[in-house]
Design a protein around this motif. Structure first.
Motif, PDB file in Angstrom:
ATOM      1  N   THR A 444       0.838  -0.902  -0.061  1.00  0.00           N
ATOM      2  CA  THR A 444      -0.001   0.081   0.230  1.00  0.00           C
ATOM      3  C   THR A 444       0.408   1.278   0.175  1.00  0.00           C
ATOM      4  O   THR A 444       1.789   1.755   0.769  1.00  0.00           O
ATOM      5  N   ARG A 466      -4.623  -2.150  14.773  1.00  0.00           N
ATOM      6  CA  ARG A 466      -4.963  -1.817  13.568  1.00  0.00           C
ATOM      7  C   ARG A 466      -4.314  -1.603  12.399  1.00  0.00           C
ATOM      8  O   ARG A 466      -2.934  -0.544  12.723  1.00  0.00           O
ATOM      9  N   ARG A 468      -3.350  -0.590   7.827  1.00  0.00           N
ATOM     10  CA  ARG A 468      -4.263   0.598   7.026  1.00  0.00           C
ATOM     11  C   ARG A 468      -4.448  -0.400   5.750  1.00  0.00           C
ATOM     12  O   ARG A 468      -4.371   0.339   4.634  1.00  0.00           O
ATOM     13  N   GLY A 471      -6.727  -5.084   3.949  1.00  0.00           N
ATOM     14  CA  GLY A 471      -7.785  -5.471   4.101  1.00  0.00           C
ATOM     15  C   GLY A 471      -8.208  -7.323   3.783  1.00  0.00           C
ATOM     16  O   GLY A 471      -6.626  -8.061   2.683  1.00  0.00           O
ATOM     17  N   SER A 514     -12.636  -6.603   9.444  1.00  0.00           N
ATOM     18  CA  SER A 514     -11.962  -5.907   7.924  1.00  0.00           C
ATOM     19  C   SER A 514     -12.687  -5.783   7.292  1.00  0.00           C
ATOM     20  O   SER A 514     -14.026  -6.033   7.273  1.00  0.00           O
ATOM     21  N   THR A 515     -12.367  -4.541   6.845  1.00  0.00           N
ATOM     22  CA  THR A 515     -12.626  -4.328   5.843  1.00  0.00           C
ATOM     23  C   THR A 515     -11.824  -3.707   4.278  1.00  0.00           C
ATOM     24  O   THR A 515     -11.071  -3.313   4.126  1.00  0.00           O
ATOM     25  N   GLY A 517      -9.918  -3.099   1.018  1.00  0.00           N
ATOM     26  CA  GLY A 517      -9.581  -1.864   0.497  1.00  0.00           C
ATOM     27  C   GLY A 517      -9.132  -0.950   2.217  1.00  0.00           C
ATOM     28  O   GLY A 517      -8.262   0.286   1.804  1.00  0.00           O
ATOM     29  N   GLU A 518      -9.440  -1.271   3.593  1.00  0.00           N
ATOM     30  CA  GLU A 518      -9.401   0.437   4.272  1.00  0.00           C
ATOM     31  C   GLU A 518      -8.310  -0.963   5.261  1.00  0.00           C
ATOM     32  O   GLU A 518      -8.111   0.413   5.980  1.00  0.00           O
ATOM     33  N   GLY A 519      -8.101  -1.802   5.452  1.00  0.00           N
ATOM     34  CA  GLY A 519      -7.340  -2.030   6.251  1.00  0.00           C
ATOM     35  C   GLY A 519      -7.894  -3.287   7.296  1.00  0.00           C
ATOM     36  O   GLY A 519      -8.834  -3.647   7.145  1.00  0.00           O
ATOM     37  N   SER A 520      -7.291  -4.203   8.532  1.00  0.00           N
ATOM     38  CA  SER A 520      -8.161  -5.319   9.336  1.00  0.00           C
ATOM     39  C   SER A 520      -7.148  -4.161  11.236  1.00  0.00           C
ATOM     40  O   SER A 520      -6.842  -4.187  11.568  1.00  0.00           O
TER      41      SER A 520
END
Length: 531
Positions: A444, A466, A468, A471, A514-515, A517-520
């Motif tokens: 990323t 957390r 970024r 995901g 997790s989402t 494209g947004e991270g875990s």
């Protein structure tokens, strides 16, 4: 994304396994055998309680917010003002004397006498000004000599914007500065660009391999990379009104290389003092490299010792197991022969089967005794300060996080209760989760923010890591804790499975959200001690 479990005693220094038996690169052992802190990523580590960053959450403003202005020339300025007043008074008095009417020659003589006295006063004031100017010049020359010839790296920096921003936050009712900047890392990055390097001495130029001071004059973020973890600690120290700040940082040379330093600065007692903060820096790059080589050699020696031990254990185990296995084979063959006779001898066959059972039981007991021997070390459960354990875990993986371009953010509640846990296993869990987060952001673009928070929630202490990164897909999320399942190329798929076993053995839980494209975010809960 997922990595194998990293043992507590191992960390990655450029991917090679390096033992971090000292929880800090600067740790050393004294004559009494007790670990001493030479330096650290964290501001103060005199005691375990000092590992907690002071919060100043009582709503009070730091002392410098109401301090009197302190300027180097304040005393001299008062002298100059007094001299100017005397000069003006003498001039006005002389003019008034000349304008007075007098009776004949006696009046004229009286006026000239007054003028002479006024002239003497002017001369005295002039001599006072000369002495003050001489003292000022000698003071400036002495300060310049100390700055340039001190033999250590000195930096003059302007932290006015940072102090004003911290003061504004506290006036808005935001007193937990570390929690604020952990939640808003972009604000910290903006402030880092507003801290200005005014000047550096010749030793700094030499240490940094630069052409001159002009290579450094400008925003601090040119030499303090985003992966450095100490800038927010500066802001916390400012908010708390600390008198001295000391920590470890890695800074960027003009040629792009990075060196490790330990630095210290005396923080001002008034707001205007932030315009001229002098920071002392010492290059510890070679020391850390030598220490890494020494620890790597110790790790290799330990690995060789383990190989020898395993080989010896394997030979001993094979010897112990081969004997009953050979007996089992002999007795089983005898049983078959007794059964295959024209008239089977069932009594002999039964006796042979009984001997097979006895020998198999003996082989099982050998394996059981060996397993019990290998797991004989009891868990060292004690009241554990998770804040201290988390700081140690961050320091263990700090170099690998830096290698991945990761910006580490850490925040813990000031009233965090302790937990009853095995420190080694809990740090294994934290180290593995931090490395997983770093690997998840490998592809990323920057900034790559990795956040570790500790919160007191009900009767539990909750840990959240957390990232970024890209995901985890929903269909993968349910399987990531299964043994031998990995979403990362080359991963063994055992790290998270072992982490979950460790956490659940302590009466806690481990799960992930997790989402794409947004991270875990990986969550760990552990029951608080005494609740």
């Amino acid at each position: 994304m997922l990595s194998g479990l990293v043992p507590l005693g191992l960390t990655a220094g450029g991917r090679g396994e390096v033992c971090a038996g000292d929880k800090d690169w600067g740790a050393r052992t004294g004559a009494d055998g007790i670990m001493k802190q030479a330096f650290s990523l964290w501001p103060s580590q005199q005691s375990p309680e000092a590992l907690r960053v002071p919060r100043n959450v009582n709503g009070k403003l730091p002392p410098w917010a109401s301090g009197m202005p302190t300027t180097a020339l304040r005393g001299s300025r008062h002298y100059f003002q007094a001299a100017a007043l005397v000069l003006a008074a003498a001039f006005a008095g002389g003019t008034s004397i000349l304008a007075l009417p007098g009776p004949g020659g006696a009046g004229a003589s009286w006026r000239w006498l007054a003028l002479a006295l006024a002239g003497l006063a002017l001369l005295a004031v002039f001599m006072l000004v000369l002495r003050l100017l001489d003292r000022l010049q000698r003071g400036e020359a002495r300060a310049y000599a100390i700055f340039e010839r001190a033999g250590v790296s000195l930096w003059e920096e302007d932290w006015t914007a940072a102090s004003q921003a911290v003061l504004a936050l506290k006036q808005q009712g935001i007193h937990d500065i570390q929690a604020h900047f952990t939640a808003h890392p972009e604000q910290a990055r903006t402030l880092r660009r507003k801290v200005i390097i005014r000047n550096v001495n010749a030793f700094t130029v030499q240490m940094m391999g630069a052409r001159g001071p002009e290579d450094f004059i400008g925003p601090l973020d040119r030499i303090l990379p985003d992966t450095d973890q100490t800038f927010v600690q500066w802001l916390v120290a400012l908010a708390n009104g600390e008198s001295v700040f000391r920590s470890e940082a890695h800074i960027t040379r003009p040629d792009g290389s990075v060196i490790d330093t330990i630095f210290m600065a005396e923080l001002p007692k008034s707001l205007d003092g932030f315009a001229h903060i002098v920071v002392t820096a010492i290059d510890i790059t070679d020391y850390k490299a030598a220490h890494a080589r020494l620890v790597a050699a110790e790790t290799e020696l330990a690995r060789a010792s383990r190989v020898i031990t395993v080989g010896t254990l394997t030979a001993s185990l094979a010897h112990e197991v081969n004997s009953p296995l050979a007996a089992i084979v002999v007795n089983a063959e005898a049983c078959l022969r007794w059964m295959h006779r024209p008239i089977p001898d069932l009594a002999e066959a039964e006796a042979a089967i009984a001997r097979v059972v006895n020998d198999a039981t003996r082989a099982r007991d050998v394996v059981a005794r060996t397993r019990a021997f290998l797991s004989n070390t009891p868990r060292q459960h004690r009241h554990l300060d998770l804040t201290e354990a988390a700081r140690d875990a961050i320091m263990i993986v700090e170099r690998e996080l830096r290698g991945h371009g990761v910006s580490m953010h850490f925040d813990a509640d000031s009233d965090l209760p302790k937990v009853v846990a095995d420190q080694i296993q809990i740090q294994q869990v934290l180290v593995n989760l931090l490395l997983n987060g770093a690997h998840a952001m490998a592809e990323t673009p920057a900034p790559r923010d990795l956040t570790l928070t500790l919160r007191h929630v009900g009767q539990d202490v909750q840990v959240a890591v957390r990232d970024r990164g890209v995901g985890i897909a929903p269909e993968q999320l349910a399987r990531i804790f299964q043994p031998f399942h990995s979403t990362r190329a080359g991963g063994m798929g055992m790290g998270l499975a072992i982490c979950r076993n460790c956490v659940e053995a302590h009466g806690g839980r481990l799960w992930a959200e997790s989402t794409l494209g947004e991270g875990s975010t990986f969550h760990v809960t552990l029951p608080a001690a005494g609740l």
